[in-house]
Each structure stands twice: as structure tokens, then as C-alpha cells.
Design a protein around this motif. Structure first.
Motif, short mmCIF file in Angstrom:
data_model
loop_
_atom_site.label_atom_id
_atom_site.label_comp_id
_atom_site.label_asym_id
_atom_site.label_seq_id
_atom_site.Cartn_x
_atom_site.Cartn_y
_atom_site.Cartn_z
N MET A 1 0.82 -1.20 0.00
CA MET A 1 0.00 0.00 0.00
C MET A 1 0.86 1.26 0.00
SD MET A 1 -2.94 1.26 2.67
CE MET A 1 -1.77 1.76 3.92
N LEU A 2 1.98 1.24 0.74
CA LEU A 2 2.84 2.41 0.81
C LEU A 2 3.41 2.75 -0.56
CD1 LEU A 2 4.76 1.63 4.14
CD2 LEU A 2 2.68 2.97 3.81
N ILE A 7 3.27 5.93 -5.66
CA ILE A 7 3.18 6.01 -7.12
C ILE A 7 1.98 6.85 -7.54
CG2 ILE A 7 2.75 4.68 -9.22
CD1 ILE A 7 5.56 4.35 -8.29
N ARG A 8 0.87 6.66 -6.84
CA ARG A 8 -0.34 7.42 -7.17
C ARG A 8 -0.12 8.92 -6.92
NH1 ARG A 8 -5.86 6.08 -7.40
NH2 ARG A 8 -6.85 7.81 -8.51
N LEU A 9 0.53 9.25 -5.82
CA LEU A 9 0.84 10.66 -5.55
C LEU A 9 1.78 11.23 -6.60
CD1 LEU A 9 1.27 10.60 -1.67
CD2 LEU A 9 -0.47 11.87 -2.94
N LEU A 10 2.73 10.42 -7.04
CA LEU A 10 3.66 10.86 -8.08
C LEU A 10 2.90 11.21 -9.36
CD1 LEU A 10 6.44 11.11 -9.55
CD2 LEU A 10 6.36 8.64 -9.85
N THR A 11 2.01 10.34 -9.79
CA THR A 11 1.28 10.58 -11.03
C THR A 11 0.28 11.73 -10.90
OG1 THR A 11 -0.33 8.85 -10.43
CG2 THR A 11 1.54 8.20 -11.80
N GLU A 12 -0.35 11.85 -9.72
CA GLU A 12 -1.34 12.91 -9.51
C GLU A 12 -0.69 14.28 -9.40
OE1 GLU A 12 -4.66 12.89 -9.38
OE2 GLU A 12 -4.79 10.75 -9.83
N ASN A 13 0.58 14.33 -9.03
CA ASN A 13 1.27 15.61 -8.83
C ASN A 13 2.52 15.69 -9.71
OD1 ASN A 13 -0.20 16.74 -6.19
ND2 ASN A 13 0.16 14.55 -5.89
N PHE A 14 2.42 15.17 -10.92
CA PHE A 14 3.59 15.05 -11.79
C PHE A 14 4.17 16.40 -12.19
CE2 PHE A 14 6.02 13.91 -15.57
CZ PHE A 14 6.63 12.74 -15.15
N LYS A 15 3.39 17.46 -12.08
CA LYS A 15 3.92 18.77 -12.45
C LYS A 15 5.10 19.17 -11.58
CE LYS A 15 0.45 21.14 -9.60
NZ LYS A 15 -0.68 22.11 -9.62
N ASN A 16 5.21 18.58 -10.38
CA ASN A 16 6.37 18.88 -9.53
C ASN A 16 7.66 18.34 -10.14
OD1 ASN A 16 5.15 20.22 -7.19
ND2 ASN A 16 4.11 18.27 -6.87
N VAL A 17 7.55 17.31 -10.98
CA VAL A 17 8.74 16.77 -11.66
C VAL A 17 9.35 17.85 -12.55
CG1 VAL A 17 9.54 15.07 -13.35
CG2 VAL A 17 7.93 14.40 -11.55
N TYR A 18 8.51 18.62 -13.25
CA TYR A 18 9.01 19.67 -14.13
C TYR A 18 9.66 20.80 -13.33
CZ TYR A 18 6.09 17.24 -17.51
OH TYR A 18 5.52 16.28 -18.31
N TYR A 285 5.72 8.52 6.64
CA TYR A 285 5.57 9.30 7.87
C TYR A 285 4.09 9.43 8.25
CZ TYR A 285 6.34 12.90 11.37
OH TYR A 285 6.37 13.62 12.54
N TYR A 286 3.25 9.78 7.29
CA TYR A 286 1.82 9.91 7.57
C TYR A 286 1.23 8.59 8.04
CZ TYR A 286 0.73 14.65 5.95
OH TYR A 286 0.62 16.01 5.83
N THR A 287 1.66 7.49 7.43
CA THR A 287 1.11 6.17 7.80
C THR A 287 1.52 5.77 9.20
OG1 THR A 287 1.16 5.47 5.48
CG2 THR A 287 1.01 3.74 7.14
N VAL A 288 2.82 5.93 9.51
CA VAL A 288 3.32 5.54 10.83
C VAL A 288 2.70 6.41 11.93
CG1 VAL A 288 5.38 5.48 12.29
CG2 VAL A 288 5.47 4.56 9.98
#
Length: 322
Positions: A1-2, A7-18, A285-288
Motif C-alpha cells: 500500500m505504501l 506512485i499514485r501521488l507521483l502521477t497525480e502531482n507530476f507537475k512537480n517533476v518539471y 511518515y503519515y502512515t506511521v
């Protein structure tokens, strides 16, 4: 799940990659210009020197004699290159005479490299601030605003993180060099890659909570470095396993991108790799800590085993709905 949520956060916020790409491109240009300015004078003088020109001439004669299968000429060229007064010996004497300049240039480039790592870490901290706002309240925080807001904490974090990360990198190279000295080339390549992945996964595991702790809960750096409860310690093995898979995945994707696109896709896969690790830091961190966080606007993730026990059944309900 982690890993899946990261991965889901990466794809949903991909503009940060640019944003990471643009920032690193600018910083890389400045760092590269500084290194060239320090190396170029010594390198130009060295390339134009008589020993280097003589060596190039002899190497040309060597390949000419090699393709012509002229054994007598090959012996002559070999003596001209490796003899007591050959081109290689004269070049060695020239390098020894310039040891001070070469060492100063090398030290200068090392300092520039560390400063670049420091600047890159400030960028990652700012992106971490953006992600924290998005995960906690689904707020769109501009990169520049996060950079300015967190600059003080980011500098303190970078002053500690960069030397530690550099020490891990030096240790990795040292172990890899030792492996190459002890084993054959194919075995050494396999072992070296294993060492690199294991050490990097260990580094990510040990340092993963520092940035989220400082950003999410405003914890001081000193406390972030040492404050771990029993649950966090129990999660270390799981975190190491996740980072191990992530590092292997990042290596595979970047190698495939480099081969299949002749290196052009690396402009996306490299910053995306950094962003993936940042997402994993915050998801762990959020999960723990038992904190709920937004994955998308419609989906909120939570850990029913941690957090507010009075709302335990709310957590269970949220989990079942997913």
C-alpha cells in the motif's frame, strides 16, 4: 500500500517533476560553469603541452603500425611511449609538476559539487512542503512560496543531510571498488550494483523521517534525527523493503530510458525518481503517525492501527469504502 500510494501521488502531482527538472537544470548550469572555469585553464595548458602532443602523435603511430601488422614499428612506438624517456614518462613528470594546481582544481570542483547537492536539497525540501500541503489539506501551494517559507528549516536540514548522503556515496564507491579488485568483471558488476542498491536503500530508510517530521509537525532538526517511537522502529524493516524495491525500480527504469531513447528520457525519469522518494518519505511518515492524507480529492488514505482511538471505527469505515 505504501509503494502504491506513493506512485499514485507521483502521477497525480507530476507537475512537480518539471519544477525539479527546471531547478536542477539552472543549478547544474551554474555548477558546470564554475567547474569549467576552474578546470579549463589547467586542462588547456595540459592539452597544448609538448608531452601530451608527443603522446598523441605516438598513439597515432601505434594504431597505424597495429593495423599494418608492422611488429618492428610497434616495438619502436612502444619504446617511444613507455621507455625511460618516453612520452608517458614526460607526461607523468609534467603532471607531478602541476600537482598543486590539479589538487586545487579537484578540491574546488568537490566544493562546487557539495554546494550543488546543498541547493538541490533545498529544492527537495520545498517540494516536500508542497506535497505536505497537498496531502494534509489538498492545498495547491506554489513552489516559490514553499521555497521561501521553508528556507530556514531547509538550510538546517541540508547542512546535516548533504554530508551524511555524501558519506554514504563515498562508502558505496569504496565498497564497489573493493569488489572490483576481488572478483572478475561480471561478478564484480553484479555485486557492485547490489551494494549500491542496498546502501542507498539503507540511507533512505535512516533519513526518511527527517524532512516530513520537520515540515508536517514542525519538529526541530535535533528531535527529528533521534525521535522514534516503538512503532516507527518496528516499521524499519518494511520501510527498507519498500525502498529496496523502489531503488531497483528506479535503476531499471532509468537504464531502460537511457538505452531506448539514447538518454533523452532521462530529463524526466531522473527528477521523477527524486520526486518518488519524496512521496515515499511523506507516505511512510503519515502512515506511521496515523495521519489521514489525500491521495486524490476523492480518496483519503489512513492507517486504522494508529491515530485517534476514539475514531477507530471511522478509520475502519474509510478503509472499507476503498
Amino acid at each position: 500500500m505504501l509503494f502504491r500510494n506513493s506512485i499514485r501521488l507521483l502521477t497525480e502531482n507530476f507537475k512537480n517533476v518539471y519544477k525539479i527538472l527546471l531547478y536542477q537544470f539552472i543549478v547544474g548550469l551554474v555548477a558546470g560553469a564554475l567547474c569549467v572555469a576552474m578546470i579549463l585553464p589547467e586542462l588547456t595548458e595540459l592539452v597544448n603541452s609538448a608531452p601530451v602532443q608527443d603522446l598523441l602523435t605516438e598513439l597515432k603511430a601505434f594504431f597505424t603500425a597495429l593495423f599494418a601488422a608492422d611488429a618492428e614499428q610497434l616495438e619502436l612506438v612502444k619504446e617511444n611511449i613507455f621507455g625511460d624517456s618516453g612520452a608517458f614518462r614526460r607526461l607523468s613528470d609534467l603532471l607531478l609538476s602541476k600537482t598543486a594546481g590539479i589538487v586545487l582544481a579537484a578540491v574546488g570542483c568537490l566544493i562546487v559539487y557539495l554546494l550543488k547537492r546543498f541547493a538541490d536539497t533545498l529544492c527537495f525540501f520545498a517540494v516536500g512542503g508542497v506535497m505536505n500541503d497537498k496531502m494534509s489539506s489538498y492545498t495547491e501551494t506554489p513552489f516559490a512560496a514553499s521555497y521561501v517559507k521553508n528556507i530556514g528549516k531547509a538550510c538546517r536540514y541540508a547542512l546535516v543531510y548533504v554530508p551524511i548522503a555524501f558519506a554514504f556515496d563515498v562508502a558505496t564507491l569504496g565498497i564497489a571498488f573493493l569488489v572490483f579488485r576481488l572478483f572478475g568483471i561480471l561478478t564484480a558488476l553484479s555485486f557492485s550494483m547490489t551494494v549500491i542498491v542496498l546502501v542507498q536503500a539503507l540511507k533512505l530508510t535512516l533519513t526518511s523521517r527527517w524532512m516530513p517530521s520537520m515540515i508536517t509537525d514542525g519538529t526541530r532538526l535535533r528531535n527529528s534525527l533521534r525521535s522514534e517511537d516503538k512503532t516507527e522502529k518496528k516499521q524499519r524493516a518494511k520501510m527498507f523493503s519498500t525502498y529496496l524495491v523502489s531503488v531497483y525500480g528506479v535503476v531499471i527504469i532509468n537504464v531502460i530510458a537511457a538505452i531506448c531513447t539514447f538518454g533523452s528520457a532521462l530529463i524526466l525519469t531522473v527528477p521523477a525518481s527524486y520526486f518518488l522518494f519524496i512521496c515515499e518519505h511523506f507516505v511512510h511518515y503519515y502512515t506511521v503517525k496515523g495521519k489521514k492524507y489525500f491521495i486524490t480529492f476523492e480518496r483519503i488514505a489512513s492507517n486504522p492501527d494508529r491515530g485517534d482511538r476514539e475514531h477507530f471505527f471511522d478509520y475502519i469505515e474509510d478503509t472499507n469504502e476503498k
